[in-house]
Design an enzyme around this catalytic site. Structure first.
Site, mmCIF file in Angstrom:
data_model
loop_
_atom_site.group_PDB
_atom_site.id
_atom_site.type_symbol
_atom_site.label_atom_id
_atom_site.label_comp_id
_atom_site.label_asym_id
_atom_site.label_seq_id
_atom_site.Cartn_x
_atom_site.Cartn_y
_atom_site.Cartn_z
ATOM 1 C CE LYS B 78 -47.943 51.564 3.713
ATOM 2 N NZ LYS B 78 -49.038 51.181 4.681
ATOM 3 C CB SER B 158 -48.770 54.697 7.556
ATOM 4 O OG SER B 158 -49.812 53.163 7.274
ATOM 5 C CB SER B 182 -52.513 52.484 7.231
ATOM 6 O OG SER B 182 -51.721 53.187 8.193
#
Lengths: 503, 495
Positions: B78, B158, B182
């Protein structure tokens, strides 16, 4: 040990156009912790390095960087708290004080607003022998220092030096117990002395390692006592905070100016605004730092990157057991054990190095004599050379040697001063020097008697006069001293002269 | 062998150790998948050179028989993780051009365990969002579609890029972070497994902070076993993070027995929200039945403060974010606005931050600034902290009463269409987190497991919430659920 007892000094009174006014002063002293690394990073705290040489990723607030507490700095805050007889909070916590400034990379300062590590304590502020003010300490908290913005190197650019960013500060907050400019300076002096004894802060005000925010308000006589009885601040005037003072002299001048400014406002029917002000030493005035619209809302909240700081009582006890003897105790002991005056004891304990030097000299010797020699001869001589005690060319053992020669009547006080100068400039063992250079006091009464007999024989008229008026005997003493090159023991000469003149 | 990229971590590991395949082959297969995945917009920065270098090194280690847990396994990272020398922007313009000179602890742990990094993955800007639509790179796209409908769906957020990449078999697994859901919400939206470990299990050092007291990294994987393998490699005490727990990391994979006989599973009545879609209700009931069939004891429980969790979360998280994001000021790194003649420091801050932050980030910075401001602090921030303590106590009480894990839906719906929420009240978007934020507020481990499909063929997930520090037990319960659900569907490749 006997505690010294004190009387409270009178508050400073300033006569306004209409009334008399008293001052009420509280100080927030920022003392840089003497540590090698910063409060939350491993970067060096070395003063004077190239700009931005002492900066870690944490200090520069790089993304994802996290603070980790420097245990040594915590220990110094605890040590300082213990020395001020303060409450040590085994549970404390860090908060963020949010504001934007280029020398504050995180956009917040990590401080301790809600739960400081040290609570209530006190400092005895000596004003004169027998007179001292007891000033309450409200709290000591740990916080990060900011960096330095430089605006005058380039017409279009500002520069930032982050070397100081994140260095540990202890903010030592006093109660509004200080009642005049001199007391404020004395408070800072005493605090500085204690910190230096502890070694928790070097007290270097020029480098900004110790600086003070000074809160000043005025009140009519009698109001302060009402505040003290009730704890109600409404009895006092509105205070203004003068930021970032790093000189004892300017602290006093700023307070004096600020008090008179406030008196003029109040007597003119106005109201003092609570605000932050800066002292301009060139103009000797304080100026408002920012308007109300610009007032910061710091949005303090607990720093979620740091767990509450929990320490063990046993650790605190360990620190306590290693505290050095502090100025008040030392002074009291010097008075009691060495028979010194409080004044001399204060002078000798002002710096712990001085006190250590003195004790080495005084041990096993006459304390008062040692104090005289250290204060009058040594300090005077060092001052002349602009030297500190650590640079003293003469060691405690050498000075002790000089004093021993006086005490054993081997040399006179006058010769001792010459001897001191020789040892100070050339070094060497005082006893050996006296021996080698024939400086020994003549205590051999035979030699003195011979010299005296000669003088008496050569001056019959003087003998007659002196026999009628014994005050004139001094002339014979002087002649004997002259004849022996000052080495004759004055006591012995006096005795012999008196004896001989009696006939 | 083809399609090596479709392997799970566990299968690939076994094949690597059995010398059936090499890490270079596996990595090349993934890199080819990355190349073909442009339409998903999951990878925002590819690192093929790093990947191949790491793969070769892994092959050398494998050849020597020195193969740590993740040796030779290609993963995506990420964009929130700082990776040394590799763009790390938190999907924000404000970190434009930022190349960290350090490696986050979690990625370093993964590299030490032999992982191969394929590149950086898309996400919502600063992890603020539930649809991946706040990213400066544009949204990632869910590989799943509704039946034959071409409409592009959100992978959730997210960690949307991570979810899309794992679901689409572009990488074997990915790192995610979870502040309010997330990891778990995008995992549910894409039919994969995602676990948010106990707060403090994974170091936050080097992970761009959103809300420090809530942020946790975790793995997003194709199976529960993979989650166990990867979490073990990511986790561990880190002296550089004061909130990292000084606890040994157990062998999670070894705890996967699938035996949950006698385990007490709590079903919280407060999670049965008004207007909950029938499909979600059924998914939950089915999951409950599966665990019961596997020998667990099902108990009704109450978590009375649940309804206050979302409001408390949307006070605490923005409050911390408003402070955490203050460092992005254009002074030292990242984007700095071009200034006009006469502009001073205030203009520099204002223009830089106006240009550098997207709309949602600005929203939250403003909310956070407001709730911390003088006069509002007690009414908002302090009250939210008290609510948080009560929510934590709700869980403590339930666990003290003997409950081993709590079963809830992971999300209130299946993946929604990209752009569908554009005009909606932001609170509607925030409702995506309604089942997940409690877990962050209480610091507990939570895992999302795919267990079913909606009527349009989209995956749905259930969430299991465990006792603090008992991820091993939680993973085992999730493993039993996974076995019972038998979810094996994959999106058909249209990209």
């Amino acid at each position: 040990m006997l505690d010294l007892t004190y009387e409270t000094p009178k508050p400073k009174v300033i006569a306004g156009a209409k009334h008399d006014w008293e001052l009420v002063i509280g100080l927030e002293v920022h003392a840089q912790v003497s540590s090698n690394a910063k409060l939350f990073s491993g970067a060096s705290t070395q003063f004077g390095n190239e700009p931005n040489a002492n900066v870690s990723f944490v200090d520069a607030a790089m993304p994802g960087m996290l603070p980790t507490i420097n245990e040594y700095c915590v220990e110094q805050a605890v040590r300082t708290g213990l020395a001020l007889n303060a409450e040590i909070n085994l549970w404390s916590a860090f908060d963020r004080k949010n504001y934007f400034y280029p020398d504050l990379p995180q956009g917040y300062q990590i401080s301790q607003l809600y739960h400081p590590i040290v609570g209530e304590g006190e400092i005895i502020v000596d004003m004169a022998p027998g007179i001292a003010r007891k000033v309450g300490v409200e709290r000591i908290h740990l916080e990060q220092d900011a960096g330095k913005s430089v605006h005058d190197m380039d017409p279009n650019m500002s520069f930032v030096d982050l070397n100081r960013t994140g260095v540990a500060l202890m903010e030592i907050v006093s109660r509004p117990d200080i009642r005049g400019p001199e007391e404020a300076a004395a408070y800072v002096t005493k605090l500085r002395q204690i910190l230096r004894y502890l070694g928790t802060c070097d007290g270097n005000m020029q480098n900004g390692n110790m600086r003070a925010d000074v809160n000043v308000s005025i009140c009519r006589p009698g109001q302060y006592e009402k505040y003290q009885e009730t704890g109600d601040f409404s009895h006092l005037g509105t205070r203004c905070e003068i930021k970032n003072m790093n000189s004892m002299r300017f602290i006093q001048m700023a307070i004096e100016y600020e008090a008179r400014r406030q008196i003029a406002i109040v007597e003119g029917g106005g109201k003092v605004d609570q605000e932050t002000r800066l002292y301009d030493a060139d103009k000797n005035e304080t100026r408002s730092m920012r308007s109300k619209e610009e007032a910061h809302d710091y949005r303090y909240f607990p720093d979620p990157d740091l767990l509450p700081l929990e320490i063990e009582q046993a650790w605190v006890d360990d620190i306590k057991s290693t505290l050095p003897e502090l100025p008040d105790e030392k002074k009291s002991r010097f008075v009691n054990d060495f028979g010194l005056s409080e004044y001399d004891a204060s002078v000798l304990t002002a710096e712990s190095e001085n006190a250590v030097f003195f004790e080495e000299v005084a041990n096993g010797r006459n304390g008062k004599l040692a104090a005289n020699w250290v204060i009058n001869e040594l300090f005077g001589r060092l001052k002349k050379d602009d030297k500190g005690i650590s640079d003293s060319p003469i060691s405690p053992a050498q000075l002790g040697g000089v004093i021993d020669l006086i005490s054993s009547d081997a040399i006179s006080g006058k010769i001792a001063k010459d001897l001191f100068e020789i040892v100070y400039t050339e070094g060497g063992d005082p006893a050996q020097i006296v021996e080698d250079r024939g400086m020994k006091q003549v205590t051999d009464t035979g030699a003195i008697e011979a010299a005296l007999d000669e003088i008496i024989a050569a001056n019959p008229a003087q003998v007659e006069k002196a026999q009628q008026n014994p005050k004139l005997a001094g002339w014979f003493v002087g002649q004997v001293m002259k004849a022996t090159g000052g080495k004759a023991n004055p006591k012995a000469v006096n005795q012999l002269v008196a004896q001989k003149l009696k006939g | 062998m083809t399609d090596l990229n479709k392997l799970t971590l566990a299968d690939a590991r076994d094949k690597l150790r059995a010398k059936e395949i090499t890490s270079v082959e596996l990595t090349e297969s993934c890199l080819a998948a990355v190349e073909k995945s442009g339409e998903l917009n999951a990878f925002v920065h590819n690192t093929p050179e790093i990947a191949l270098t790491q793969a070769k090194a892994a092959d050398a280690r494998l050849a020597e028989g020195d193969a740590p847990a993740m040796c030779g396994l290609p993963i995506g990272v990420k964009d929130l993780f700082c990776t040394k020398g590799v763009p790390s922007q938190a999907a924000s313009r404000i970190l434009e051009g930022f190349l960290p000179e350090y490696e986050s602890t979690v990625t370093q742990n993964l590299f030490d365990a032999g992982s191969v990094m394929l590149g950086k993955l898309n996400m919502d800007e600063f992890a603020m969002g539930s649809s991946n639509e706040t990213s400066v790179y544009g949204n990632a796209v869910n590989p799943w579609r509704r039946g034959n409908d071409d409409a592009k769906l959100t992978p959730g957020g997210s960690s949307g890029g991570s979810a899309a990449a794992v679901a689409a078999d572009i990488c074997l697994a990915a790192t995610g972070t979870d502040t309010g859901g997330s990891i778990r919400q995008p995992a549910a939206f894409t039919g994969i497994v995602g676990i948010k470990p106990t707060y403090g299990r994974c170091s936050r050092w080097g992970v761009v902070a959103f809300a420090s007291s809530l942020d946790q990294a975790g793995p997003m994987t194709k199976s529960v076993r993979d989650a166990a393998i990867m979490l073990e490699a990511m986790a561990g005490h880190d002296a550089k993070d004061s909130t990292s727990a000084e606890l040994a990391v157990p062998n999670f994979e070894a705890m996967l027995t699938g035996d949950i006989k006698g385990k007490k599973i709590g079903i919280p009545k407060e999670y049965r929200m008004d207007g909950m879609p029938a499909e979600i209700v059924k998914l939950w009931e089915d999951g409950t039945a599966m665990l019961k069939a596997a020998g667990a004891e099902i108990v009704d429980i109450s978590l009375p403060h649940t309804k206050y969790a979302l409001p408390a979360y949307y006070v605490i998280a923005p409050a911390e974010a408003s402070s955490n994001l203050a460092r992005y000021d254009g002074v030292r790194y990242g984007h700095r606005a071009t200034l006009a003649q006469g502009d001073g420091i205030t203009e520099m801050y204002e223009k830089t931050r106006a240009e550098g932050f997207g709309h949602e980030v600005k929203n939250r910075v403003m909310i956070g600034t407001y709730v911390l401001s003088a006069g509002f602090y007690d009414a908002y921030y302090n009250r939210a902290r008290r609510v948080r303590a009560l929510i934590k106590k709700d869980f403590d009480d339930v666990f003290a009463a003997g409950v081993d894990a709590i079963l809830t839906p992971a999300t209130p719906s299946a993946a929604f269409g990209l752009g569908e929420m554009n005009d909606a009240d932001p609170v509607k978007m925030y409702l995506n987190d309604v089942f997940t934020v409690t877990v962050n507020l209480a610091g507990l481990p939570g895992i999302s497991v795919p267990t079913g499909m909606d009527s349009q063929g989209l995956p749905l997930g259930l969430q299991l919430i465990g006792r603090p520090w008992e991820e091993g037990d939680l993973l085992n319960t999730a493993y039993a659920l996974e076995n019972a659900a038998g979810f094996v569907a994959k999106p058909s490749q249209w990209w």
